[in-house]
Scaffold this motif. Structure first.
Motif, PDB file in Angstrom:
ATOM      1  N   ASN A   1     -29.907 -10.638 -33.214  1.00  0.00           N
ATOM      2  CA  ASN A   1     -30.149 -12.027 -32.820  1.00  0.00           C
ATOM      3  C   ASN A   1     -30.428 -12.944 -34.008  1.00  0.00           C
ATOM      4  O   ASN A   1     -31.315 -13.792 -33.965  1.00  0.00           O
ATOM      5  N   GLY A   2     -29.687 -12.775 -35.075  1.00  0.00           N
ATOM      6  CA  GLY A   2     -29.810 -13.646 -36.226  1.00  0.00           C
ATOM      7  C   GLY A   2     -30.743 -13.159 -37.304  1.00  0.00           C
ATOM      8  O   GLY A   2     -30.764 -13.714 -38.406  1.00  0.00           O
ATOM      9  N   ALA A   3     -31.532 -12.111 -37.013  1.00  0.00           N
ATOM     10  CA  ALA A   3     -32.462 -11.557 -37.998  1.00  0.00           C
ATOM     11  C   ALA A   3     -31.883 -10.281 -38.599  1.00  0.00           C
ATOM     12  O   ALA A   3     -31.157  -9.538 -37.932  1.00  0.00           O
ATOM     13  N   ILE A   4     -32.215 -10.023 -39.862  1.00  0.00           N
ATOM     14  CA  ILE A   4     -31.767  -8.822 -40.549  1.00  0.00           C
ATOM     15  C   ILE A   4     -32.958  -7.891 -40.729  1.00  0.00           C
ATOM     16  O   ILE A   4     -33.987  -8.275 -41.314  1.00  0.00           O
ATOM     17  N   ASN A   5     -32.850  -6.664 -40.233  1.00  0.00           N
ATOM     18  CA  ASN A   5     -33.956  -5.703 -40.262  1.00  0.00           C
ATOM     19  C   ASN A   5     -33.475  -4.358 -40.794  1.00  0.00           C
ATOM     20  O   ASN A   5     -32.276  -4.086 -40.879  1.00  0.00           O
ATOM     21  N   ASP A   6     -34.442  -3.504 -41.135  1.00  0.00           N
ATOM     22  CA  ASP A   6     -34.189  -2.083 -41.395  1.00  0.00           C
ATOM     23  C   ASP A   6     -33.184  -1.850 -42.523  1.00  0.00           C
ATOM     24  O   ASP A   6     -32.280  -1.011 -42.413  1.00  0.00           O
ATOM     25  N   LEU A   7     -33.335  -2.582 -43.616  1.00  0.00           N
ATOM     26  CA  LEU A   7     -32.479  -2.371 -44.781  1.00  0.00           C
ATOM     27  C   LEU A   7     -32.758  -1.002 -45.384  1.00  0.00           C
ATOM     28  O   LEU A   7     -33.913  -0.610 -45.548  1.00  0.00           O
TER      29      LEU A   7
ATOM     30  N   ALA B   1     -21.119   3.971 -36.987  1.00  0.00           N
ATOM     31  CA  ALA B   1     -20.894   3.959 -35.534  1.00  0.00           C
ATOM     32  C   ALA B   1     -22.232   4.102 -34.829  1.00  0.00           C
ATOM     33  O   ALA B   1     -23.208   4.625 -35.400  1.00  0.00           O
ATOM     34  N   TRP B   2     -22.275   3.645 -33.575  1.00  0.00           N
ATOM     35  CA  TRP B   2     -23.456   3.794 -32.718  1.00  0.00           C
ATOM     36  C   TRP B   2     -23.238   4.954 -31.748  1.00  0.00           C
ATOM     37  O   TRP B   2     -22.137   5.131 -31.224  1.00  0.00           O
ATOM     38  N   GLU B   3     -24.280   5.726 -31.512  1.00  0.00           N
ATOM     39  CA  GLU B   3     -24.257   6.648 -30.379  1.00  0.00           C
ATOM     40  C   GLU B   3     -24.396   5.814 -29.116  1.00  0.00           C
ATOM     41  O   GLU B   3     -25.287   4.960 -29.012  1.00  0.00           O
ATOM     42  N   SER B   4     -23.548   6.053 -28.141  1.00  0.00           N
ATOM     43  CA  SER B   4     -23.444   5.146 -27.001  1.00  0.00           C
ATOM     44  C   SER B   4     -24.590   5.269 -26.005  1.00  0.00           C
ATOM     45  O   SER B   4     -24.825   4.337 -25.234  1.00  0.00           O
ATOM     46  N   LEU B   5     -25.316   6.373 -25.988  1.00  0.00           N
ATOM     47  CA  LEU B   5     -26.386   6.556 -25.017  1.00  0.00           C
ATOM     48  C   LEU B   5     -27.773   6.391 -25.630  1.00  0.00           C
ATOM     49  O   LEU B   5     -28.650   5.777 -25.042  1.00  0.00           O
ATOM     50  N   SER B   6     -27.966   6.927 -26.833  1.00  0.00           N
ATOM     51  CA  SER B   6     -29.304   6.946 -27.427  1.00  0.00           C
ATOM     52  C   SER B   6     -29.675   5.657 -28.131  1.00  0.00           C
ATOM     53  O   SER B   6     -30.847   5.346 -28.299  1.00  0.00           O
ATOM     54  N   GLY B   7     -28.677   4.899 -28.604  1.00  0.00           N
ATOM     55  CA  GLY B   7     -28.957   3.739 -29.436  1.00  0.00           C
ATOM     56  C   GLY B   7     -29.174   4.094 -30.890  1.00  0.00           C
ATOM     57  O   GLY B   7     -29.512   3.215 -31.693  1.00  0.00           O
ATOM     58  N   ASN B   8     -28.977   5.379 -31.262  1.00  0.00           N
ATOM     59  CA  ASN B   8     -29.014   5.756 -32.679  1.00  0.00           C
ATOM     60  C   ASN B   8     -27.717   5.309 -33.352  1.00  0.00           C
ATOM     61  O   ASN B   8     -26.704   5.100 -32.687  1.00  0.00           O
ATOM     62  N   ALA B   9     -27.759   5.181 -34.666  1.00  0.00           N
ATOM     63  CA  ALA B   9     -26.564   4.819 -35.425  1.00  0.00           C
ATOM     64  C   ALA B   9     -26.341   5.836 -36.528  1.00  0.00           C
ATOM     65  O   ALA B   9     -27.273   6.535 -36.956  1.00  0.00           O
TER      66      ALA B   9
ATOM     67  N   SER C   1     -35.493   5.379 -31.518  1.00  0.00           N
ATOM     68  CA  SER C   1     -36.826   5.528 -30.921  1.00  0.00           C
ATOM     69  C   SER C   1     -37.946   5.210 -31.895  1.00  0.00           C
ATOM     70  O   SER C   1     -39.028   4.778 -31.496  1.00  0.00           O
ATOM     71  N   THR C   2     -37.696   5.414 -33.195  1.00  0.00           N
ATOM     72  CA  THR C   2     -38.721   5.138 -34.201  1.00  0.00           C
ATOM     73  C   THR C   2     -38.377   3.937 -35.072  1.00  0.00           C
ATOM     74  O   THR C   2     -39.176   3.548 -35.930  1.00  0.00           O
ATOM     75  N   ASP C   3     -37.181   3.375 -34.859  1.00  0.00           N
ATOM     76  CA  ASP C   3     -36.720   2.223 -35.636  1.00  0.00           C
ATOM     77  C   ASP C   3     -36.785   2.509 -37.136  1.00  0.00           C
ATOM     78  O   ASP C   3     -37.248   1.694 -37.931  1.00  0.00           O
TER      79      ASP C   3
END
Length: 845
Positions: free
Chosen positions: A269-275, A294-302, A325-327
């Motif tokens: 949403n316009g912010a840059i995080n987790d560099l 790529a993103w895992e489609s179910l877990s939200g992991n990348a 889960s831990t960002d």
């Protein structure tokens, strides 16, 4: 198709199909199923339970209820056209319609070296970027059919290098053919974002956002502060692309600079995080993009995969995970494994996400003309890569000669397609497949037919609404060709007769390593808008007795056995039609906008589900599934749609959904023991594209719902009434123990029940309480101990739910002391004891 009762030993080959015991299946559908099964090389044995529609949804037989004809647009460049991007429209299976220039972008004539296109998820729109040799980025937009010059307009002209200190040269040499930009759409908000680097602004990425109405000003973020160099590659991967069932506004961004340093981060949403630092020792001196994400489609992991080091080895690839889960990112890299038999440096990496699992397909291309396919989480859950068969005979040129894509519906069981060039067979390329539960097919297979010249590059694109995959190949002579995977087989040849073009190498050298083309499929993309709950007692064709205002949640709803009729509108926003478009209703008590919330299908009529469909008019034509509504009631003047009264039946002719159409549906539902005092959210789910119908939330300057924002329907059930309880009589009374008995007469969602007892007649002092946990209507008992002798105890039963605690009447019992007060001998060998007012018969031993 009402039900598939049983299928056993479904074995399919080119000559044999065995299908046993179908019931209630129209002949035409049987023939359709048989033909589709016959198209497959292998079909797993299918076992269909009577009520398990999920098995049908996972089977490799495509569903027959709905159809979306795949269409798309190819953007490309020709040497003769110089700076003007060309377009070509496509309709499956084999119609290619050349139209000419998309838009005249500039008066400065230089060749286009890279083209990128993206489809909007919430609008009839595509955004395209073309990077010219003079390092000018032209951003164009097309609407409507994108098949006429009037559909196209130039939006931005961004100068990557004002001095043009180094032109982008893509002429099959290890010069400068980088692509320092990318384009991605937020998959829920629908905004397009253009990311780009600038020469002289080292360590900084710039971006601008299009909200459907206007462009934002230029923003930037710093991805690196030391060892600075020009940005060479930018890769932007949206979470939930291609109509994934899990979508967000997050975009994975990966950047590589001229010092071969790679960084990754998350846009949200316009912010840059987790560099995070990926590596400082990548190897891309030949201009290949040796990384992807790529993103895992179910877990939200990348996942980010890249080539490590400048020395040729057998295992040059590494990976790093972003853990949702831990960002956080992994602290260190992991080795993909031994990819090659011979030593290689890494050249190209391509990744693709399976929409139905956490699998990610990968192709690894090395400097020694070696290629190997791989699967992340091949079994769907276990982390790590499984590798396919190595092919050491790809062309030894600089272009990316491999790619991977997943079939849309077969991805439910996992079916991936890998394509690569083959130097050993003139003009013929190879492919491999992966099927979950079976694995890789074992070896490369020749694609049918041939190109007009040796293959030099492949890019393959999955259809978001079918199992079709479009492969776009580049020949050594720089002609484009098309070869379509139908979902079961390839077209006969790589079609150059339909349309041929010459991509623009800078100096006329064949097989340049630039990608001056891209292909974009259109989507059938439904989104929910307005809604309103009506009384289930209203039996009119068009309901009038509303339970609350439009887009307002009713409260105090009877969750035990209440009825409602839900009117719900759905908009198609991407200019694609769908036939027989069944939508079913789902519910959750979690946050409806949280991808981690669990959604459950509303059950069929008469099922045991806590929310289930019901006939709102006792068998008349009103409320019948797949029956057209007589009128509409919601804001926005939607078109009358249909009733939905079944979660798993086939779609019908009344369920067609035209392009850009808003239709109003009705779901008639009854509660069957829903939790009291609870808010339930509802959403539609499209059973044919196998994805939720998300609420429309694009920020395009207009409000498409009657309230401030489109929301999901919700209602709150009434708080539970306190249980009613009866206290029974004590039993099994002894000096220090007894069993207390009671009955829960009424009440739902019992959280605790048991007994209170004391020597006080009013249970006002010295009270002990027993606990039995949750309960339900019916009798219950509980033993107590450590009682005092010769004592009168008083007790009562109780039960608790969210409505309060209900108590039974107070009863009593006397423990006595166990001493014998009188004995009566009845006959030899037997006697009766009178003890504490009780009579006990003893048999002498």
């Amino acid at each position: 198709m009402k039900r598939l009762r049983k299928i056993t030993n479904s074995i399919v080959s080119s000559a044999l199909i065995t299908l046993i015991v179908f019931t209630n299946i129209p002949l035409g559908l049987f023939e359709y199923a048989a033909q589709k099964l016959a198209d497959r090389d292998v079909v797993d044995a299918l076992y269909l339970a009577e009520h398990d529609r999920s098995v049908v949804d996972r089977m490799r037989l495509p569903r027959a209820e709905a159809a979306v004809t795949p269409t798309g647009v190819l953007g490309f460049s020709e040497t003769a056209a110089n700076d003007n991007m060309q377009f070509l429209s496509y309709t499956s299976p084999s119609t290619y319609t050349p139209r000419g220039d998309s838009v005249d972008t500039t008066t400065v004539v230089t060749d286009i070296q890279h083209i990128r296109g993206e489809m909007a998820p919430t609008r009839d729109e595509m955004i395209w970027g073309q990077l010219d040799e003079d390092r000018t980025l032209h951003v164009t937009r097309c609407v409507g059919g994108c098949d006429a010059a009037a559909d196209w307009s130039e939006e931005l002209e961004i100068v990557i290098d004002t001095a043009v200190t180094s032109a982008i040269i893509c002429d099959a040499t290890a010069g400068s053919c980088e692509r320092p930009y990318d384009i991605a759409y937020e998959q829920l908000g629908g905004r397009a974002v253009v990311f780009y680097g600038k020469t002289g602004s080292d360590g900084v990425i710039f971006f601008r956002i299009w909200n459907g109405t206007s462009w934002s000003g230029e923003s930037s973020f710093t991805f690196k502060t030391t060892n600075l160099a020009d940005t060479e590659w930018v890769r932007a991967i949206p979470e939930g692309d291609n109509l994934s069932p899990r979508r967000s506004n997050r975009i994975l961004i990966i950047v590589e600079d001229a010092n071969e340093d790679i960084r990754a981060m998350i846009y949200d949403n316009g912010a840059i995080n987790d560099l995070t630092t990926i590596t400082d020792t990548s190897f891309t001196s030949d201009n290949a993009r040796d990384f992807d994400g790529a993103w895992e489609s179910l877990s939200g992991n990348a996942l980010v995969v890249w080539g490590e080091g400048t020395t040729a080895v057998t295992n040059p690839f590494r990976y790093k995970r972003y853990v949702n889960s831990t960002d956080t990112w992994d602290s260190s890299a992991s080795n993909v494994g031994t990819v090659y038999t011979n030593t290689n440096t890494a050249r190209w990496v391509r990744l693709a996400s399976d929409l139905r699992s956490d699998r990610i397909g990968a192709t690894f291309e090395g400097s020694g003309a070696d290629y190997r396919p791989g699967l992340w989480k091949a079994d769907g859950s276990t982390e790590g890569f499984t590798l396919g068969v190595e092919d050491a005979t790809t062309e030894s040129i600089l272009m990316n000669q491999t790619d991977v894509a997943w079939e849309r519906y077969n991805s439910g069981t996992g079916f991936a397609l890998f394509v690569n060039t083959d130097a050993s067979t003139a003009d013929v390329s190879d492919y491999q497949t992966f099927t979950a539960g079976t694995g890789f097919n074992g070896s490369a297979i020749d694609m049918p037919g041939a190109m007009g010249d040796d293959g030099a590059m492949w890019k393959i694109y999955p259809s978001p609404n079918s199992d079709e995959v479009m492969a776009v190949g580049v020949e050594w002579s720089d002609d484009l060709c098309f070869q379509r995977w139908s979902g079961s087989a390839w077209d006969a040849d790589c079609t150059t007769t339909e349309y041929s073009t010459t991509l623009p190498p800078d100096t006329g050298v064949a097989h340049n390593e630039g990608a001056a083309f891209d292909f974009v499929y259109r989507w059938y993309s439904p989104w929910s808008r307005n809604w309103r709950f009506y009384s289930g007692a209203d039996t009119a064709n068009t309901p009038t007795t509303a339970l609350a205002s439009e887009n307002t949640a009713p409260t105090g709803f009877d969750g035990t056995a209440g009825n409602f009729r839900l009117r719900f509108s759905v908009a198609e926003l991407s200019n694609m039609a769908q036939t027989d478009a069944r939508k079913k209703l789902q519910y959750t008590t979690g946050n409806p906008d949280d991808p981690a919330s669990t959604w459950t299908d509303v059950g069929d009529v008469g099922s045991g589900a806590i929310w289930r469909y019901r006939d709102c008019n006792g068998g008349s034509s009103v409320c019948d599934d797949n029956t057209t509504l007589s009128g509409t009631v919601l804001s926005g003047s939607p078109t009358a749609g249909w009733w939905v009264q079944d979660s798993d039946a086939a779609g019908g002719t009344n369920m067609d959904h035209s392009a850009l159409q808003v239709r109003e549906l009705e779901f008639s539902v009854e509660a069957n023991g829903a939790a009291a005092g609870t808010t339930y959210y509802f959403r539609m789910y499209d059973t044919d594209i196998q994805t939720p119908v998300f609420r429309e939330q694009d920020n395009d300057g207009s409000n498409d719902c009657a309230t401030a924002a489109c929301t999901y329907p919700s209602l709150t059930t009434a708080s539970a009434a306190a249980p009613t309880v009866t206290t029974g009589y004590a039993s099994n009374i002894n000096v220090t123990t007894a069993t207390l008995n009671g009955t829960i007469d009424s009440g739902s969602s019992i959280t605790q029940h048991g007994f209170a007892y004391s020597t006080s007649p009013t249970l006002s002092t010295g009270v002990s309480t027993t606990t039995l946990g949750s309960g339900s209507i019916g009798p219950f008992g509980q033993g107590i101990s450590s009682l005092s002798a010769d004592t009168t105890y008083y007790f009562r039963a109780y039960a608790t739910n969210s409505g309060g605690t209900g108590f039974g009447e107070i009863r009593s019992f006397f423990t006595g002391n166990g001493s014998i007060t009188r004995t009566l001998h009845l006959f030899e060998g037997a006697k009766v004891h009178f003890t504490n007012g009780r009579i006990i018969l003893y048999q002498n031993q």
